[in-house]
Motif scaffolding. Structure first.
Motif, PDB file in Angstrom:
ATOM      1  N   LEU A  91      20.972 -32.341  34.533  1.00 15.67           N
ATOM      2  CA  LEU A  91      22.027 -32.591  34.911  1.00 15.67           C
ATOM      3  C   LEU A  91      22.280 -34.039  36.078  1.00 15.67           C
ATOM      4  N   LEU A 150      20.816 -33.360  25.332  1.00 12.07           N
ATOM      5  CA  LEU A 150      21.160 -34.149  26.748  1.00 12.07           C
ATOM      6  C   LEU A 150      21.414 -35.613  26.440  1.00 12.07           C
ATOM      7  N   GLU A 194      16.173 -28.545  35.616  1.00 12.30           N
ATOM      8  CA  GLU A 194      18.165 -28.515  35.529  1.00 12.30           C
ATOM      9  C   GLU A 194      19.115 -28.857  36.057  1.00 12.30           C
ATOM     10  N   ARG A 217      17.651 -27.765  23.476  1.00 15.70           N
ATOM     11  CA  ARG A 217      18.912 -28.732  24.635  1.00 15.70           C
ATOM     12  C   ARG A 217      18.563 -30.323  25.753  1.00 15.70           C
ATOM     13  N   HIS A 218      18.029 -30.152  26.196  1.00 14.56           N
ATOM     14  CA  HIS A 218      17.483 -31.456  27.084  1.00 14.56           C
ATOM     15  C   HIS A 218      16.935 -32.168  26.351  1.00 14.56           C
ATOM     16  N   TYR A 270      26.375 -30.766  26.264  1.00 16.18           N
ATOM     17  CA  TYR A 270      25.526 -29.447  26.877  1.00 16.18           C
ATOM     18  C   TYR A 270      26.413 -28.311  27.098  1.00 16.18           C
ATOM     19  N   VAL A 284      28.273 -24.649  33.143  1.00 16.43           N
ATOM     20  CA  VAL A 284      27.400 -25.392  34.425  1.00 16.43           C
ATOM     21  C   VAL A 284      27.281 -24.460  34.956  1.00 16.43           C
ATOM     22  N   THR A 288      14.694 -24.431  26.196  1.00 19.27           N
ATOM     23  CA  THR A 288      15.839 -25.241  27.094  1.00 19.27           C
ATOM     24  C   THR A 288      15.189 -27.072  26.132  1.00 19.27           C
TER      25      THR A 288
END
Length: 227
Positions: A60, A102, A56, A98-99, A76, A41, A95
């Motif tokens: 997180l 997550l 980002e 992927r978000h 992630y 990360v 992005t």
């Protein structure tokens, strides 16, 4: 879909506030995230700047504060690795995508005394990511459209102010994972004939119907109708 599913947030950090990366590292440690994943990360965050970096970190930090932090950060890390496996994977596991994966793992579906699991489990989120990479282009574009329209007004005149677009996206990704084998590209998808459905097109049409029906529902209603 433009650059993302939602307009970028623009947080500001005061001069007396510890560096956001330091706060995030501490939050990940408290959540029990393994050293290797924290290193991955941190390395990825070093590749980002400006609003991309801030957004980002916010994502997180949100995930680290949930009961599903370890599974969410593991997802992630794994999906980020998938995105680096090939140019096609990088183009598809964007992005925003992927978000959404997550958040699907991180956000508790419902908080009870018997569990706080997300709409997506870690394995299911990773399967959804793999499916997004291997599905035919036409179905991927359809999936993008469904995800981008989440929360934007339903077929039944539902109130967008009560909508939960992240939950809608999580369910769409869940439906994709559940149909992973049917969404695998075949020779028929490579040279589609006009007016002839393929197994992948039929599977995505099913998902589209579900997505249209649930668009702009509130979170509790979404959970109820999809459980």
């Amino acid at each position: 879909m433009a650059d993302g599913f939602e307009a970028p947030r623009r947080p500001s950090y005061g001069g007396s506030t510890p560096q956001p990366q330091v706060q995030l590292e501490a939050a990940l440690r408290r959540a029990g995230v393994p050293d290797a994943e924290r290193v991955h990360v941190s390395a990825y965050l070093k590749s980002l700047t400006g609003a991309d970096l801030q957004n980002e970190i916010l994502l997180l930090q949100h995930a680290a504060a949930t009961p599903n932090a370890k599974a969410a950060i593991a997802t992630y890390d794994r999906v980020l690795s998938m995105a680096q496996e090939s140019p096609k994977a990088a183009q598809r596991l964007t992005t925003p995508m992927r978000h959404a994966l997550l958040r699907g793992v991180a956000d508790p579906k419902i908080t009870t005394n018997v569990g706080n699991e997300g709409i997506l489990g870690q394995a299911q989120a990773e399967l959804a990511a793999r499916t997004l990479v291997h599905m035919p282009q036409a179905q991927f574009e359809q999936a993008q459209q469904l995800l981008s329209r989440a929360g934007q007004g339903g077929a039944h005149g539902l109130n967008e102010l009560r909508a939960d677009p992240w939950a809608e996206r999580a369910f769409i990704l869940k439906f994709i994972a559940q149909r992973s084998e049917r969404l695998r590209a075949t020779a028929a998808d490579a040279a589609p004939k006009k007016g002839v459905d393929t197994e992948a097109s039929r599977a995505m049409d099913e998902i589209s119907g579900f997505a249209d029906d649930m668009r702009a529902m509130g979170r509790s209603q979404l959970i109820r109708v999809n459980t």
